[in-house]
Design a protein around this motif. Structure first.
Motif, PDB file in Angstrom:
ATOM      1  N   GLU A  56       5.220 -41.660   3.702  1.00 13.92           N
ATOM      2  CA  GLU A  56       5.089 -40.205   3.776  1.00 13.92           C
ATOM      3  C   GLU A  56       4.452 -39.654   2.493  1.00 13.92           C
ATOM      4  N   ARG A  62       3.730 -38.639   8.816  1.00 12.69           N
ATOM      5  CA  ARG A  62       4.383 -37.341   8.673  1.00 12.69           C
ATOM      6  C   ARG A  62       5.744 -37.454   9.341  1.00 12.69           C
ATOM      7  N   CYS A  72       8.864 -39.734  13.067  1.00 10.72           N
ATOM      8  CA  CYS A  72       7.679 -40.105  12.290  1.00 10.72           C
ATOM      9  C   CYS A  72       6.454 -40.156  13.199  1.00 10.72           C
TER      10      CYS A  72
END
Length: 112
Positions: A56, A62, A72
């Motif tokens: 990340e 993300r 995710c």
């Protein structure tokens, strides 16, 4: 340029670990919760979360938290950094091998 190189270095460091590469590979199939991803690896959740934070932090993935579930997703645009760098390197090496081929061909033609 320095920022681009720093970002590229971070991406390569993140991809240098087989666990993180496996997470990227899995997220290529679609979003997954941290719990789903962690089940595939023989490590404690806190250890796995270090990998998630690294991915990340480099922008490769993300995460979004809804309630108690953190999901995710792969950031394909960040992978474009690697693709662009590889294309640049490929061009450099193709140019070099083309010159080498030309040198060898000319050298062989000059021999009796």
């Amino acid at each position: 340029m320095a920022q681009y190189l720093a970002q590229l270095d971070g991406v390569f460091v993140a991809l240098g670990d087989q666990t993180r590469r496996a997470v990227i590979r899995r997220l290529g199939l679609g979003p997954a919760s941290v719990g789903e991803l962690a089940r595939e690896f023989p490590m404690a959740l806190p250890s796995f979360m270090k990998h998630v934070r690294m991915l990340e932090g480099t922008g490769l993935i993300r995460t979004v938290k809804e309630g108690r579930v953190r999901t995710c997703t792969l950031n394909r645009e960040r992978l474009a950094l690697v693709d662009d760098w590889l294309a640049e390197q490929r061009g450099i090496w193709l140019g070099r091998t083309d010159r080498l081929e030309q040198f060898v061909t000319e050298t062989l033609e000059d021999q009796p």
